[in-house]
Each structure stands twice: as structure tokens, then as C-alpha cells.
Scaffold this motif. Structure first.
Motif, mmCIF file in Angstrom:
data_model
loop_
_atom_site.group_PDB
_atom_site.id
_atom_site.type_symbol
_atom_site.label_atom_id
_atom_site.label_comp_id
_atom_site.label_asym_id
_atom_site.label_seq_id
_atom_site.Cartn_x
_atom_site.Cartn_y
_atom_site.Cartn_z
ATOM 1 N N TRP A 1 0.835 -1.203 0.000
ATOM 2 C CA TRP A 1 0.000 0.000 0.000
ATOM 3 C C TRP A 1 0.870 1.253 0.000
ATOM 4 C CZ3 TRP A 1 -0.841 2.771 4.882
ATOM 5 C CH2 TRP A 1 -1.748 3.812 4.772
ATOM 6 N N VAL A 2 1.896 1.269 0.861
ATOM 7 C CA VAL A 2 2.817 2.402 0.903
ATOM 8 C C VAL A 2 3.539 2.549 -0.437
ATOM 9 C CG1 VAL A 2 4.950 3.266 1.945
ATOM 10 C CG2 VAL A 2 3.135 2.348 3.403
ATOM 11 N N GLY A 3 3.912 1.407 -1.034
ATOM 12 C CA GLY A 3 4.611 1.441 -2.309
ATOM 13 C C GLY A 3 3.772 2.025 -3.435
ATOM 14 N N LEU A 4 2.453 1.833 -3.378
ATOM 15 C CA LEU A 4 1.573 2.367 -4.421
ATOM 16 C C LEU A 4 1.300 3.856 -4.225
ATOM 17 C CD1 LEU A 4 -1.047 -0.513 -4.782
ATOM 18 C CD2 LEU A 4 0.704 0.157 -6.440
ATOM 19 N N VAL A 5 1.207 4.298 -2.968
ATOM 20 C CA VAL A 5 0.800 5.669 -2.670
ATOM 21 C C VAL A 5 1.989 6.620 -2.617
ATOM 22 C CG1 VAL A 5 -0.340 7.142 -0.954
ATOM 23 C CG2 VAL A 5 -1.252 4.874 -1.450
ATOM 24 N N THR A 6 3.150 6.130 -2.217
ATOM 25 C CA THR A 6 4.321 6.980 -2.052
ATOM 26 C C THR A 6 5.417 6.571 -3.032
ATOM 27 O OG1 THR A 6 5.662 5.684 -0.491
ATOM 28 C CG2 THR A 6 3.757 6.836 0.419
ATOM 29 N N PRO A 7 6.467 7.397 -3.186
ATOM 30 C CA PRO A 7 7.572 7.014 -4.073
ATOM 31 C C PRO A 7 8.503 5.986 -3.457
ATOM 32 C CG PRO A 7 7.976 9.180 -3.128
ATOM 33 C CD PRO A 7 6.599 8.788 -2.707
ATOM 34 N N VAL A 8 8.312 5.649 -2.188
ATOM 35 C CA VAL A 8 9.192 4.695 -1.515
ATOM 36 C C VAL A 8 8.829 3.285 -1.965
ATOM 37 C CG1 VAL A 8 10.011 3.828 0.707
ATOM 38 C CG2 VAL A 8 9.370 6.242 0.469
ATOM 39 N N PRO A 9 9.714 2.567 -2.648
ATOM 40 C CA PRO A 9 9.390 1.232 -3.168
ATOM 41 C C PRO A 9 9.205 0.222 -2.046
ATOM 42 C CG PRO A 9 11.699 1.701 -3.516
ATOM 43 C CD PRO A 9 11.080 2.963 -3.004
ATOM 44 N N ARG A 10 8.545 -0.878 -2.373
ATOM 45 C CA ARG A 10 8.169 -1.869 -1.375
ATOM 46 C C ARG A 10 9.382 -2.423 -0.632
ATOM 47 N NH1 ARG A 10 7.645 -7.482 -1.418
ATOM 48 N NH2 ARG A 10 6.167 -8.282 0.139
ATOM 49 N N GLN A 11 10.493 -2.666 -1.328
ATOM 50 C CA GLN A 11 11.643 -3.272 -0.676
ATOM 51 C C GLN A 11 12.242 -2.355 0.386
ATOM 52 O OE1 GLN A 11 11.312 -2.675 -3.940
ATOM 53 N NE2 GLN A 11 13.254 -2.180 -4.948
ATOM 54 N N ILE A 12 12.003 -1.046 0.291
ATOM 55 C CA ILE A 12 12.431 -0.114 1.339
ATOM 56 C C ILE A 12 11.306 0.107 2.329
ATOM 57 C CG2 ILE A 12 13.176 2.254 1.796
ATOM 58 C CD1 ILE A 12 14.562 2.268 -0.874
ATOM 59 N N ALA A 13 10.067 0.163 1.830
ATOM 60 C CA ALA A 13 8.924 0.436 2.703
ATOM 61 C C ALA A 13 8.717 -0.663 3.731
ATOM 62 C CB ALA A 13 7.661 0.622 1.865
ATOM 63 N N ARG A 14 8.910 -1.929 3.330
ATOM 64 C CA ARG A 14 8.594 -3.014 4.261
ATOM 65 C C ARG A 14 9.450 -2.976 5.526
ATOM 66 N NH1 ARG A 14 6.631 -9.150 3.345
ATOM 67 N NH2 ARG A 14 6.731 -9.775 5.534
ATOM 68 N N PRO A 15 10.781 -2.850 5.441
ATOM 69 C CA PRO A 15 11.559 -2.746 6.682
ATOM 70 C C PRO A 15 11.156 -1.549 7.539
ATOM 71 C CG PRO A 15 13.000 -3.221 4.838
ATOM 72 C CD PRO A 15 11.660 -2.895 4.262
ATOM 73 N N LEU A 16 10.807 -0.429 6.882
ATOM 74 C CA LEU A 16 10.376 0.743 7.638
ATOM 75 C C LEU A 16 9.044 0.487 8.335
ATOM 76 C CD1 LEU A 16 11.303 3.599 5.131
ATOM 77 C CD2 LEU A 16 12.559 2.879 7.163
ATOM 78 N N VAL A 17 8.114 -0.165 7.631
ATOM 79 C CA VAL A 17 6.823 -0.495 8.226
ATOM 80 C C VAL A 17 7.011 -1.460 9.394
ATOM 81 C CG1 VAL A 17 4.653 -1.739 7.814
ATOM 82 C CG2 VAL A 17 5.450 -0.030 6.170
ATOM 83 N N GLU A 18 7.833 -2.476 9.201
ATOM 84 C CA GLU A 18 8.055 -3.458 10.264
ATOM 85 C C GLU A 18 8.678 -2.820 11.499
ATOM 86 O OE1 GLU A 18 10.427 -6.359 8.283
ATOM 87 O OE2 GLU A 18 8.696 -7.517 7.583
ATOM 88 N N SER A 19 9.459 -1.761 11.299
ATOM 89 C CA SER A 19 10.080 -1.084 12.432
ATOM 90 C C SER A 19 9.069 -0.321 13.278
ATOM 91 C CB SER A 19 11.153 -0.108 11.921
ATOM 92 O OG SER A 19 12.161 -0.793 11.218
ATOM 93 N N LEU A 20 7.861 -0.137 12.752
ATOM 94 C CA LEU A 20 6.820 0.600 13.459
ATOM 95 C C LEU A 20 5.818 -0.314 14.146
ATOM 96 C CD1 LEU A 20 6.151 3.218 10.624
ATOM 97 C CD2 LEU A 20 7.447 3.618 12.722
ATOM 98 N N LEU A 21 6.061 -1.622 14.114
ATOM 99 C CA LEU A 21 5.085 -2.572 14.664
ATOM 100 C C LEU A 21 4.978 -2.495 16.181
ATOM 101 C CD1 LEU A 21 5.794 -5.738 12.478
ATOM 102 C CD2 LEU A 21 3.947 -4.075 12.257
ATOM 103 N N HIS A 22 6.001 -1.925 16.832
ATOM 104 C CA HIS A 22 5.970 -1.784 18.280
ATOM 105 C C HIS A 22 6.259 -0.332 18.642
ATOM 106 C CE1 HIS A 22 6.051 -6.172 18.562
ATOM 107 N NE2 HIS A 22 7.071 -6.166 17.718
ATOM 108 N N SER A 23 5.794 0.095 19.810
ATOM 109 C CA SER A 23 6.134 1.424 20.297
ATOM 110 C C SER A 23 7.633 1.500 20.534
ATOM 111 C CB SER A 23 5.386 1.727 21.593
ATOM 112 O OG SER A 23 3.992 1.839 21.355
ATOM 113 N N CYS A 24 8.261 2.549 20.011
ATOM 114 C CA CYS A 24 9.711 2.731 20.136
ATOM 115 C C CYS A 24 9.997 4.133 20.656
ATOM 116 C CB CYS A 24 10.406 2.516 18.796
ATOM 117 S SG CYS A 24 10.401 0.814 18.213
#
Length: 523
Positions: free
Chosen positions: A280-303
Motif C-alpha cells: 500500500w505504501v509502495g503504491l501511494v508513495t515514491p518509496v518502493p516496497r523493498q524499502i517500505a517493508r523494513p520501515l513499516v516493520e520497524s513501526l510494529l511496536h512502540s519505540c
């Protein structure tokens, strides 16, 4: 401070640059020489901002890079010692570590495919061994902020493992753990910016409710500089973060407030997995999926920052830490004046070709297809070059915008970078820059721009745009070069021929027209 100075998200443009303060300047050794610093990741988002500030602070700087040409195109290239080689190669690292006092470890392999954890581990072990062998005084490693007692994402787990390897090594290591970095050109900021600007209402993953502690890029660079002067044989982790603890949804609406947009409606949905969310992020933003996924996964917990131990080692910046909204305001100011210093778009693309175009494709000994066009013009060569240098990104490709957009979308669907990647600045172009689905391979200012395709194609492709002076003005020329791979590559070129006639002829006509009308427009 002037409005122009406020526009910088890294350091004020009209005041002393970060790094020149007495508390951050290099302290000469017993021999009177400034410390020699090895920066691993000098062409990356953070490294590209750190190096000039180390130089401003009086340090001697060395870089290890796979591409000396990429470093040579940077404004500080003549002031650093460049060692060519791969960070995972022991011989290259051994050469780079010679006589080094301090190492900044700013590399990670998130862009290197699914097996990036193994590569990160190999690089960390190589660095640790070489640093110990050469008696390096300290390693400073920038890692990721993360919670304790939970199963970390692959991205954060790899970051943590690298830190553990370095701390367990024979070289004292100071690990700085930062969360979401806010600055012009950062992938995290671009995700927030495009999601907020594109979607007035947003069904979002549950992680938008998690608490995070963003930090401005200028503060990250400050802590890195100060880490070189921190006293003692330090060998531990320190959390760093900005003054604001907020939910991701609050960050998006905070951006909307600064950008003058209406408040966005955000609904958290339990069904969006990290994989779906990254698509979803890859379709809406210029950030491709291979970069978006690690960033999304980093947000799965409160940091959030777990303690204020860093304040006992490095006091906050004299002017205080930058608040989230101020960081957004500074980043947008940088974008507005087209002065984005470093950007995620210039990161290397996994699997993309890196070998240069043969000097004479027709004599390369392989099948090659070309589309070459020329057109004389009364325009001055400088005006033609100005038009060439602005190609791609927000400017577009001067012809058949629908076809270019469709090709970029197809590339994104096939797992490529897609045309949404854009470019770092609107008018500045240097070797190594990304421009949509292309990489700048060579620049001869005022004469030649050579682009190497990073889109998914059955072969290797280049596009050259150039201008030659003539007695009556100049001659614009362009050439597309394609080396097909097997039968598929040949069929691909043949299928594109009807579109090439439209796209490439349109480019020639529009670029020449833009150059010829430039003086009247400027008046």
C-alpha cells in the motif's frame, strides 16, 4: 535567523556550519595531526551529511566506497581520502583502516535483497576484525531505536545484531539508537509526506497508534559529531530521540498542519499486515516496497527512548533538540529552495546493472539496438543544457507523459523502483543521482548526461542527452542504447519501437522548444 537560514534541515545556510563549534571540533593528537576518521556509508543519507561537517570541524576523513566516481561527483570529494572496495571485503577494509583513529559505521544492507541480515553480519565482523588489527580508538555505530523484550522485525534485529558484534569486539564502540529520522530526503519523511498529501482519508495499519519518538536529521548529525569527542573507553548503547513522543497518526496530522493541509481522517484496521501495508505504501508513495517493508516493520511496536543516559555523555545541542513540527518545517523549506543535501532516492538498487556503457556500443561485440536523433537549434548551448539537466522528477520527460507514467507503473508492479522515485533536486545533477527509473552514470556539465536504466528490462539500457555548440547556436542530440538479453530482449525492443517513435521524437522537439523559448520566458 533569516528565512533562508531557516530553510536548512541540517545546518543553517548563513551561519557557522555544524561541526565548527569548539565542543565538536577535532582535537589534535600528540603528534599535532587531526584525527583520521573512516566513514563507512559516506554516500548514504546520513553519511553524506556527516562528512562535510567532519571536514568543517578539522578532521581528516577517509571513505570506503564501491564507486569512486560517485564520491568524485560530491562537492567535498577533493577533501577526503577515497579507498575503493566493498565493505564486506577484508582486504579493502584492511586498506581503509590503515592509521585510522575513529570509524563511523553508517552502512546497512536493507537495499541488498532478502538476505541482507547475513550481509550485515559479514560486514560487521569484517569491520570489527580490521579495527582491532589496526588499533582503532573507537567505533561509532548508528543503529535503530527499539523496545526491549519483544520479537524484533528482521530489519531491527539485524541492526541490533550488528551493534552486539561491534560491542563484543576489541574496539570500544558507542552505539547510538535513533528512531524515525525527519529531514528532507529521508525515506521515513517521504512516507509521511506523500501519505498525508495524497490521501485525505486513510485506512491504516494498527501501528499508526503506536508511540514513537522521531528525531530531526540535524540532531542525529550533532550526536554523531559529539560522539567523536565523548570521553572514556565507551562500549555500550545509547538511545537518542527528539523532544516529542507521539503516535504515527499524530505525526501525519502534524505534517498536515505544517504543510497547510486539512486534518486527515485515519482509521486503524487490524487486517493490514506488514506485507500488505508495504504494498500500500509502495503504491501511494515514491518509496518502493523493498524499502517500505523494513520501515513499516520497524513501526510494529512502540519505540521511545528508554532513559536519558545520553545526556550524561553528550549534552543536548545548545539550542535544544528540534521539535517534530520544526523538523518538518525545516525539511519542507529545504525542498522548496531545491537544496536537498542527501536523499534516499540515491540509494543503490538491488540487482540493477552497475557496469558502464561501452565506449562504442556498435563495437562491443554483442547485439545492440539504438535510437539516435539530432536537431539543430538557435538556442545557446547553455540553455539547452539547462533544459536537459532538469529532466525527470517533477519536470517530466518532455513528451508522452502518459506513456512514461505507464512504464513506471509497470516497473513498480514488477518489483522495480518505478517512476515515482523522482530525483533529489529539481535542477542539480551529479553522477550517481537517481532520476525516476534511471541512474546518472556520467555528467559532463554543459555537454552530456548519460543515464543507466534501473527499471526491470530484459537487457541493459542507457539514454544519453547532449548538446554541441555550432556557429548558429547549438545542436541537441540524444541516443537510446539497448543490449538485449536473449530472445526476450529482442522481442521487447521490437515491441517498443512504435512507442519510441512517439516518445523520443517528442523529447527532441520539446527540449529544443523549451531551450529556444527560455529567454522570452525569463524576461
Amino acid at each position: 535567523m533569516s528565512e533562508e537560514a531557516d530553510a536548512s534541515d541540517s545546518t543553517p545556510l548563513l551561519s557557522s556550519p555544524l561541526g565548527t563549534e569548539d565542543a565538536l571540533r577535532a582535537v589534535p593528537g600528540e603528534d599535532g595531526r587531526a584525527p583520521l576518521v573512516l566513514v563507512l556509508g559516506a554516500t548514504g543519507y546520513i553519511g553524506g551529511r556527516l562528512v562535510p561537517r567532519l571536514l568543517a570541524g578539522g578532521y581528516r576523513v577517509r571513505t570506503l566506497t564501491r564507486s569512486g566516481a560517485r564520491v568524485a561527483a560530491l562537492p567535498w570529494a577533493d577533501d577526503v581520502d577515497v579507498v575503493e572496495g566493498d565493505a564486506a571485503d577484508a582486504d579493502a577494509m584492511d586498506r581503509a583502516m590503515d592509521d585510522v583513529d575513529l570509524v563511523y559505521y553508517l552502512v546497512h544492507s536493507m537495499h541488498s535483497g532478502r538476505d541482507y541480515g547475513r550481509l550485515d553480519r559479514a560486514i560487521a565482523l569484517t569491520v570489527a576484525k580490521a579495527a582491532a588489527a589496526h588499533g582503532v580508538g573507537r567505533i561509532v555505530y548508528l543503529s535503530g531505536l527499539h523496545p526491549e523484550g519483544v520479537e524484533l522485525s528482521a530489519h531491527l534485529a539485524s541492526r541490533q545484531e550488528v551493534g552486539d558484534i561491534l560491542i563484543a569486539s576489541a574496539t570500544p564502540t558507542l552505539v547510538l539508537q535513533a528512531g524515525v529520522v525527519i529531514g528532507s530526503g529521508s525515506a521515513s519523511f517521504e512516507m509521511i509526506r506523500h501519505l498525508t498529501e495524497v490521501l485525505p482519508y486513510m485506512p491504516a495499519p494498527r501501528w499508526v497508534r503506536n508511540l514513537i519518538q522521531p528525531i530531526a536529521v540535524r540532531d542525529v548529525v550533532y550526536y554523531l559529531l559529539a560522539a567523536a569527542r565523548a570521553e572514556g573507553d565507551l562500549n555500550r548503547e545509547y538511545d537518542i530521540g527528539g523532544p516529542d513522543v507521539m503516535r504515527y497518526s499524530e505525526m501525519m496530522n502534524g505534517y498536515a498542519e505544517v504543510a497547510g493541509l486539512p486534518r486527515r481522517g485515519i482509521t486503524a484496521l487490524p487486517v493490514l499486515t506488514p506485507s500488505l501495508a508495504s504494498h500500500w505504501v509502495g503504491l501511494v508513495t515514491p518509496v518502493p516496497r523493498q524499502i517500505a517493508r523494513p520501515l513499516v516493520e520497524s513501526l510494529l511496536h512502540s519505540c521511545v527512548v528508554k532513559d536519558d543516559a545520553i545526556d550524561g555523555l553528550i549534552p543536548p545541542p545548545p539550542e535544544g533538540l528540534t521539535g517534530y513540527r520544526d523538523a518538518v518545517r525545516l525539511a519542507l523549506g529545504r525542498i522548496e529552495i531545491d537544496q536537498v543535501e542527501t536523499s534516499w532516492v540515491d540509494a543503490r538498487v538491488t540487482g540493477a546493472p552497475s557496469d558502464p556503457m561501452p565506449s562504442d556500443p556498435e563495437w562491443a561485440g554483442r547485439t545492440v539496438f539504438q535510437d539516435a536523433r539530432r536537431r539543430p537549434t538557435t538556442a545557446d548551448p547553455d540553455e539547452v543544457w539547462r533544459v536537459i539537466a532538469q529532466i525527470g522528477g517533477a519536470t517530466g520527460w518532455y513528451s508522452a507523459s502518459v506513456l512514461w507514467a505507464t512504464r513506471g507503473l509497470l516497473d513498480r508492479v514488477m518489483g522495480g523502483v518505478g517512476a515515482q522515485r523522482g530525483r533529489r533536486t529539481l535542477a542539480q545533477v551529479t553522477e550517481g543521482d537517481a532520476i525516476d527509473v534511471w541512474r546518472v552514470e556520467r555528467v559532463e556539465p554543459g555537454r552530456l548526461l548519460r543515464l543507466r536504466a534501473e527499471m526491470r528490462v530484459p537487457g541493459k539500457a542507457w539514454l544519453e542527452l547532449g548538446v554541441d555548440p555550432t556557429a548558429d547556436g547549438s545542436e541537441y542530440w540524444q541516443r537510446a542504447v539497448f543490449f538485449p538479453r536473449g530472445l526476450t530482449g529482442r522481442l521487447y525492443w521490437l515491441s517498443m519501437l512504435p512507442f519510441h517513435g512517439l516518445v523520443f521524437s517528442g523529447m527532441v522537439n520539446r527540449i529544443v522548444a523549451e531551450a529556444e523559448h527560455a529567454p522570452a520566458d525569463d524576461a
